[in-house]
Design an enzyme around this catalytic site. Structure first.
Site, PDB file in Angstrom:
ATOM      1  N   SER A  58       0.328  -1.111   0.047  1.00 25.21           N
ATOM      2  CA  SER A  58      -0.199   0.111   0.139  1.00 25.21           C
ATOM      3  C   SER A  58       1.259   1.300  -0.489  1.00 25.21           C
ATOM      4  CB  SER A  58      -1.224   0.042   1.549  1.00 25.21           C
ATOM      5  OG  SER A  58      -1.596  -1.090   1.001  1.00 25.21           O
ATOM      6  N   SER A  83      -2.162  -4.219  -3.002  1.00 29.84           N
ATOM      7  CA  SER A  83      -1.978  -2.968  -2.476  1.00 29.84           C
ATOM      8  C   SER A  83      -2.597  -1.961  -2.558  1.00 29.84           C
ATOM      9  CB  SER A  83      -1.152  -2.092  -3.512  1.00 29.84           C
ATOM     10  OG  SER A  83      -0.083  -1.269  -2.967  1.00 29.84           O
ATOM     11  N   ASP A 107      -4.174   1.842  -2.136  1.00 31.25           N
ATOM     12  CA  ASP A 107      -3.488   2.825  -3.177  1.00 31.25           C
ATOM     13  C   ASP A 107      -4.794   4.045  -2.523  1.00 31.25           C
ATOM     14  OD1 ASP A 107      -1.092   1.187  -3.243  1.00 31.25           O
ATOM     15  OD2 ASP A 107      -1.679   1.046  -5.124  1.00 31.25           O
TER      16      ASP A 107
END
Length: 341
Positions: A237, A275, A277
């Site tokens: 992340s 991830s 984001d």
């Protein structure tokens, strides 16, 4: 060393005096670092707009990939208003951190009956024993109450103490740009006439996978650090906070936030399925100021992209090699002129 000290200059736009998110007037940053030299490498980073004392600020959240725990984001999406400082920490500590922000807000608004803490996270479990959930209310309050102007600490500090990105040790990074909006704006978005000069600042908590790329040059950890292995899992992340004193409403701030996530691609982000984001953008402009019209946003878009790219590079270049939980090591980026010069 920061990117510019290594000769890595991103874009042609001028920076603010500190080249940091704190170049935006009234934006403060505080850190609390938890590092026992062994199994705990974690912390808290707080971005505190002073003007929140007068009420909420226009804001937006962009979710590049929603594999994360961003507490309070749906209300920001719905109302377009930031009601609290932005606090960043580790994944399994995000809920305790949100409760601590609630304590902070209730102490400043004794008559309030509803509050919306905005708390984000990345997973620092490669270097820190994340299941111990070491973040306490006091850690969060210390970061909030200690937030200040000036150049924030970067690298292995606060919420970046245990993070890794792009195969290397990473952490917290920040950068800023100055641009002119309105009037006759010159090519590149600065130096125009008849407009207003504004600041765009970015702060990133970098903890994502991919192949580090510096001004188009790939920097694979396996080749530049003998014997190094990529952290597994390879990053989890990225949290990006964008602040500006440009007068923008929530919709236009959403457009800036999207560009912030786009900028991750410049440094080699893989945008992996695991991830989370996110980008949060807010404006500190005085209430009632007419919003910058959409056709005049290009200089701000350029400023966001450049500031985020440089903030991400600073998060890596300012980090130091760290050995943490279970003896795992994340290596710092070597200052090798073949790649960085």
């Amino acid at each position: 060393m920061r990117a510019r000290s290594l000769g890595v200059v991103v874009g042609a736009l001028p920076t603010g005096p500190l080249n940091a998110i704190t170049d935006v007037p009234g934006v403060l940053v505080g850190h609390t670092t938890v590092d026992d030299g062994a199994d705990l490498h974690t912390g808290v980073t707080a971005i505190v707009p002073e003007s929140l004392a007068g009420g909420g600020l226009p804001a937006a959240v962009h979710t590049g990939n929603g594999y994360g725990k961003l507490v309070g984001s749906t209300q920001v999406d719905e109302l377009g208003v930031l009601e609290s400082p932005v606090v960043l920490t580790a994944t399994l500590s995000v809920f305790r951190a949100a409760d601590a922000v609630l304590t902070y807000l209730m102490g400043r608004r004794p008559d309030g009956v509803s509050f919306n803490p905005l708390v984000g996270e990345t997973n620092d479990g490669f270097l820190s024993d994340i299941r111990r959930r070491p973040i306490t209310e006091r850690h969060v309050l210390d970061a909030l109450e200690g937030a200040a102007g000036g150049l924030p600490a970067e690298g292995c500090v606060g919420a970046g103490t245990g993070t890794t990105a792009l195969g290397f040790k990473a952490g917290i990074g920040t950068s800023s740009r100055r641009v002119t909006v309105g009037g006759n704006v010159a090519a590149g978005g600065s130096g125009g006439t008849g407009g207003s000069e504004v600041t765009v600042g970015a702060l990133a908590q970098a903890n994502f996978g991919g192949l580090l790329t510096v001004r188009g040059v790939p920097v694979p950890v396996e080749e530049v650090v003998p014997g190094a292995r990529r952290p597994e899992p390879p990053g989890n992340s990225c949290m990006i906070v964008v602040a500006t004193d440009a007068p923008l409403d929530a919709r236009r701030l959403g457009r800036l936030a999207r560009r912030a996530v786009f900028a991750m691609g410049r440094v080699g982000a893989s945008y992996a399925q695991g991830s989370g984001d996110y980008a949060i953008a807010f404006s500190t402009a005085p209430p009632g100021a007419p919003a910058v019209p959409d056709p005049a946003l290009d200089p701000l878009f350029a400023a966001v992209m450049d500031a985020v790219e440089e903030a991400l590079l600073n998060s890596l270049f300012m980090a130091t090699t760290t050995t943490g939980f279970a003896g795992r090591t994340a290596h710092a980026v070597p200052y090798d002129r073949r790649y960085l010069g």
